[in-house]
Each structure stands twice: as C-alpha cells, then as structure tokens.
Design a protein around this motif. Sequence first.
Motif, PDB file in Angstrom:
ATOM      1  N   ASN A 131      -6.662   1.260  11.834  1.00  0.00           N
ATOM      2  CA  ASN A 131      -6.975  -0.168  11.853  1.00  0.00           C
ATOM      3  C   ASN A 131      -6.194  -0.917  10.790  1.00  0.00           C
ATOM      4  O   ASN A 131      -5.595  -1.968  11.048  1.00  0.00           O
ATOM      5  CB  ASN A 131      -8.479  -0.385  11.662  1.00  0.00           C
ATOM      6  CG  ASN A 131      -9.297   0.056  12.860  1.00  0.00           C
ATOM      7  OD1 ASN A 131      -8.811   0.027  13.989  1.00  0.00           O
ATOM      8  ND2 ASN A 131     -10.535   0.468  12.612  1.00  0.00           N
ATOM      9  N   GLU A 132      -6.188  -0.364   9.555  1.00  0.00           N
ATOM     10  CA  GLU A 132      -5.463  -1.020   8.464  1.00  0.00           C
ATOM     11  C   GLU A 132      -3.960  -0.841   8.616  1.00  0.00           C
ATOM     12  O   GLU A 132      -3.170  -1.691   8.211  1.00  0.00           O
ATOM     13  CB  GLU A 132      -5.938  -0.474   7.115  1.00  0.00           C
ATOM     14  CG  GLU A 132      -7.393  -0.793   6.782  1.00  0.00           C
ATOM     15  CD  GLU A 132      -7.674  -2.290   6.725  1.00  0.00           C
ATOM     16  OE1 GLU A 132      -6.720  -3.087   6.629  1.00  0.00           O
ATOM     17  OE2 GLU A 132      -8.862  -2.672   6.789  1.00  0.00           O
ATOM     18  N   GLU A 133      -3.551   0.296   9.197  1.00  0.00           N
ATOM     19  CA  GLU A 133      -2.129   0.535   9.424  1.00  0.00           C
ATOM     20  C   GLU A 133      -1.544  -0.530  10.343  1.00  0.00           C
ATOM     21  O   GLU A 133      -0.368  -0.886  10.250  1.00  0.00           O
ATOM     22  CB  GLU A 133      -1.929   1.926  10.037  1.00  0.00           C
ATOM     23  CG  GLU A 133      -0.464   2.284  10.279  1.00  0.00           C
ATOM     24  CD  GLU A 133      -0.312   3.501  11.176  1.00  0.00           C
ATOM     25  OE1 GLU A 133       0.764   4.124  11.135  1.00  0.00           O
ATOM     26  OE2 GLU A 133      -1.261   3.812  11.925  1.00  0.00           O
ATOM     27  N   GLU A 145      -1.044   3.907   2.406  1.00  0.00           N
ATOM     28  CA  GLU A 145      -0.700   3.881   3.828  1.00  0.00           C
ATOM     29  C   GLU A 145       0.444   4.842   4.118  1.00  0.00           C
ATOM     30  O   GLU A 145       0.433   5.558   5.129  1.00  0.00           O
ATOM     31  CB  GLU A 145      -0.345   2.465   4.265  1.00  0.00           C
ATOM     32  CG  GLU A 145      -0.013   2.359   5.745  1.00  0.00           C
ATOM     33  CD  GLU A 145       0.264   0.947   6.206  1.00  0.00           C
ATOM     34  OE1 GLU A 145       0.804   0.800   7.322  1.00  0.00           O
ATOM     35  OE2 GLU A 145      -0.044  -0.005   5.461  1.00  0.00           O
ATOM     36  N   GLU A 201      -6.086  -4.200   0.842  1.00  0.00           N
ATOM     37  CA  GLU A 201      -6.710  -3.822   2.112  1.00  0.00           C
ATOM     38  C   GLU A 201      -6.659  -2.327   2.383  1.00  0.00           C
ATOM     39  O   GLU A 201      -7.502  -1.779   3.092  1.00  0.00           O
ATOM     40  CB  GLU A 201      -6.048  -4.588   3.263  1.00  0.00           C
ATOM     41  CG  GLU A 201      -6.282  -6.087   3.221  1.00  0.00           C
ATOM     42  CD  GLU A 201      -7.751  -6.445   3.338  1.00  0.00           C
ATOM     43  OE1 GLU A 201      -8.473  -5.769   4.097  1.00  0.00           O
ATOM     44  OE2 GLU A 201      -8.187  -7.394   2.654  1.00  0.00           O
ATOM     45  N   TYR A 202      -5.632  -1.659   1.823  1.00  0.00           N
ATOM     46  CA  TYR A 202      -5.494  -0.211   2.015  1.00  0.00           C
ATOM     47  C   TYR A 202      -5.251   0.395   0.634  1.00  0.00           C
ATOM     48  O   TYR A 202      -4.149   0.758   0.291  1.00  0.00           O
ATOM     49  CB  TYR A 202      -4.337   0.100   2.966  1.00  0.00           C
ATOM     50  CG  TYR A 202      -4.415   1.439   3.667  1.00  0.00           C
ATOM     51  CD1 TYR A 202      -4.842   2.598   3.006  1.00  0.00           C
ATOM     52  CD2 TYR A 202      -4.042   1.574   5.003  1.00  0.00           C
ATOM     53  CE1 TYR A 202      -4.893   3.821   3.649  1.00  0.00           C
ATOM     54  CE2 TYR A 202      -4.094   2.788   5.663  1.00  0.00           C
ATOM     55  CZ  TYR A 202      -4.524   3.909   4.979  1.00  0.00           C
ATOM     56  OH  TYR A 202      -4.577   5.145   5.620  1.00  0.00           O
ATOM     57  N   ASN A 207       0.678  -2.729   5.031  1.00  0.00           N
ATOM     58  CA  ASN A 207      -0.484  -3.509   4.628  1.00  0.00           C
ATOM     59  C   ASN A 207      -0.469  -3.688   3.114  1.00  0.00           C
ATOM     60  O   ASN A 207       0.359  -3.109   2.394  1.00  0.00           O
ATOM     61  CB  ASN A 207      -1.767  -2.809   5.079  1.00  0.00           C
ATOM     62  CG  ASN A 207      -2.931  -3.779   5.249  1.00  0.00           C
ATOM     63  OD1 ASN A 207      -2.931  -4.872   4.695  1.00  0.00           O
ATOM     64  ND2 ASN A 207      -3.924  -3.369   6.022  1.00  0.00           N
ATOM     65  N   THR A 208      -1.433  -4.463   2.615  1.00  0.00           N
ATOM     66  CA  THR A 208      -1.516  -4.703   1.175  1.00  0.00           C
ATOM     67  C   THR A 208      -2.271  -3.587   0.468  1.00  0.00           C
ATOM     68  O   THR A 208      -3.044  -2.837   1.079  1.00  0.00           O
ATOM     69  CB  THR A 208      -2.245  -6.026   0.881  1.00  0.00           C
ATOM     70  OG1 THR A 208      -3.611  -5.897   1.305  1.00  0.00           O
ATOM     71  CG2 THR A 208      -1.588  -7.189   1.589  1.00  0.00           C
ATOM     72  N   ASN A 255      -5.767   5.449   8.324  1.00  0.00           N
ATOM     73  CA  ASN A 255      -6.663   4.403   8.797  1.00  0.00           C
ATOM     74  C   ASN A 255      -5.867   3.530   9.762  1.00  0.00           C
ATOM     75  O   ASN A 255      -5.148   2.619   9.354  1.00  0.00           O
ATOM     76  CB  ASN A 255      -7.188   3.586   7.617  1.00  0.00           C
ATOM     77  CG  ASN A 255      -8.211   2.552   8.017  1.00  0.00           C
ATOM     78  OD1 ASN A 255      -8.168   2.020   9.119  1.00  0.00           O
ATOM     79  ND2 ASN A 255      -9.137   2.248   7.117  1.00  0.00           N
ATOM     80  N   ASN A 313      -2.273  -3.651  10.388  1.00  0.00           N
ATOM     81  CA  ASN A 313      -2.116  -4.952   9.731  1.00  0.00           C
ATOM     82  C   ASN A 313      -0.809  -4.969   8.957  1.00  0.00           C
ATOM     83  O   ASN A 313      -0.632  -4.206   8.000  1.00  0.00           O
ATOM     84  CB  ASN A 313      -3.294  -5.211   8.784  1.00  0.00           C
ATOM     85  CG  ASN A 313      -4.595  -5.399   9.545  1.00  0.00           C
ATOM     86  OD1 ASN A 313      -4.597  -5.928  10.647  1.00  0.00           O
ATOM     87  ND2 ASN A 313      -5.701  -4.958   8.949  1.00  0.00           N
ATOM     88  N   SER A 342       0.801  -1.227   0.000  1.00  0.00           N
ATOM     89  CA  SER A 342       0.000   0.000   0.000  1.00  0.00           C
ATOM     90  C   SER A 342       0.834   1.278   0.000  1.00  0.00           C
ATOM     91  O   SER A 342       1.476   1.612   1.009  1.00  0.00           O
ATOM     92  CB  SER A 342      -0.931   0.010   1.214  1.00  0.00           C
ATOM     93  OG  SER A 342      -1.635   1.233   1.294  1.00  0.00           O
TER      94      SER A 342
END
Length: 343
Positions: free
Chosen positions: A225-227, A176, A212-213, A208-209, A223, A229, A173
């Motif tokens: 939450n996604e950060e 991100e 997903e982001y 993250n991927t 984000n 992962n 990502s």
Amino acid sequence: MVTNNQMHYFSFTFVLCLGLWAFQATSRNLQDDSMHERHEQWMGQYGKVYKNAKEREKRFGIFKENVNYIEVSNSVGNKSYKLGINEFADLTNHEFVASRNKFNAYLDGSSTKTTTFKYHNVSAVPSTVDWRLEGAVTPVKDQGQCGCCWAFSAVASTEGIHKLSTGNLVSLSEQELVDCDTSGEDQGCEGGLMDDAFKFIIQNNGLNTEAEYPYQGVDGTCNTNEEGNHVATISGYEDVPANDELALQKAVANQPISVAIDASGSDFQFYSSGVFTGSCGTELDHGVAVVGYGVSEDEIEYWLVKNSWGIKWGEEGYIRMQRGVDALEGLCGIAMQASYPTA
C-alpha cells in the motif's frame, strides 16, 4: 665465595626490583581503574547495557584497546584529522564493518554500467560546493546495525535531485528499498547496490516518504500500500566515469552524488574531525553520498561526504575526505563507482 659486599648488592637489587614491580603493578591498577571509570562514563553517555558480567568485561577489554589506539593516533602531531571515542568504541573493527558496511561491490559487473555522462562537457566548476546550503540535503540519518548503506546512499542523491527539480526537499524512505527492492541484487540489510536501487525507483515510479514508510533497521515485508504512494520520482540514472576525480567534481557541482568507498579501517570507525587522509584500500564496502567539496584552512582539498551512522559520528554525521590524490581511484576508492539519478 660470596662476599658481604656482593650480598648487600644482591639484596639491594632484589629490593629495587621488588619496588619497581610493585610500582608498575600499582600504576597498571590505577590505569585500569581510570579506564574502568571512563568506560562507565561512556556507557552512560551512549546508554550501553550489557547482558551479563562476562559480556561487560569482554566489551571493556575492546574499549580499552580502542581508546589506546585512538590516543596513540591522535598523538601524531602532523595529521590533518582526529579520532574520537564514539558510540562504536566497544566494537572490534571486524564487528563494526560486518554490521554496517555492505555495499556489494563484487556484484557490480561492468556490463551494467551506463555509457552516458551528461556533465562531460562542463568546462568550469565552482571552487567550493555545499548542497546543504542550497537546501538539497536532509538531516543525517542512522542505519543502525542493518547493512543497508546502499539504500541510504541512493536515497540521499534521490532527495537531492528531487529538490533541485521540484524545489521541495522531502525525506524519502530507505525502508521501502530494504523491504521491496529484493528481486535483483539488493538484499536489504544483507547489502546491495545504489544503481540497482535507482532501477527499482524507476520501475516503481518513485518512492514514498520517510514519514509514511518509516525506517525500522531490519528486513521487513514490503508494504504494498505504501509502496504504491509515489512522492519523488526519477527518470533514469548515470554512472560517473570511473577513476576520474575531475569527472566526479563536475557531477557534484551539479547535484549530490552516490559513491562507494572502502570504509573498513579503524580510522574510519573512529573518525571525529578534520580532513581524512588516512590509509585505506579500494575494496569498496560502504555506500555514502558526496554533497559538496572544498578546501580546508590548511589548504587540503576535500570531498564533503554524508554518512548514515548518525550525528554523533564524525563531524555531525559527515566526513571530509581528501580530494585530488595521486591515485586515480581517489582516496578509499571514492571515484571508482559513483552514480546519480536523473530527473
């Protein structure tokens, strides 16, 4: 006193000039009609829509100038590369550079440079390398009008080392980095540095991927939450010794490498194919990734460079840039500020 012969001469000259003027005017009109038709076709090809007639006429004028520049450039017979009428043909060079080339070289002080280079003692390298063939390069991406080339460059080399260390190629990502890596010099669409992106990835314990982001092409709110992962991690990063193409070749022989270049010229904006040998400076303004090197059919050594301007630019999103030039910094400064993540 004017004689009859002189009167006939003046009349003939006047008629001749009038005819020549009419011919030139007609020729210009035909050329403009033809150029308008080409502009219409180009607009359809790239889905261009302008907000009003004034803007359309302004963009047509820029398009016409750019097409003339491209055609004159391509008429030079001994050049190793060609230019093309791509999706950026209605932008001035200043407009194009301002919206995409924001590697912030002026922020990158020498005090932040690493001192280790793990490939220093590499004694032999292959004659050609293409990390795409090894499955270590994701498809070409498009940063759009967000000046976050630094994020795409850092992600490309991180994707490469993740594949080489784990066996899995994952699209990571950039968004991100754009949204969350803002505590230092990196400022999303307003520019940044690859080394600082690597620092963020290390401190964040990974990225993250893309799935997903996903990339939005604008500055956004992180984000968290996604950060949190983490799909791909790196342990550190190193800088390639500056102004040393041999050192850069050693590094590229082992993994994809993030580099900064001066991509401010019109020839770079409209590059289409071949080995780029055009004139460029060393005012680094754009982050890209070197994913290989080789020698062309006409025996020009080149770097294989992955860009982030979409697949319709260059050779399906790539450019081959001349390698082994006389200048220590390499063509367009490619050997000045190269770096890579470690895993």
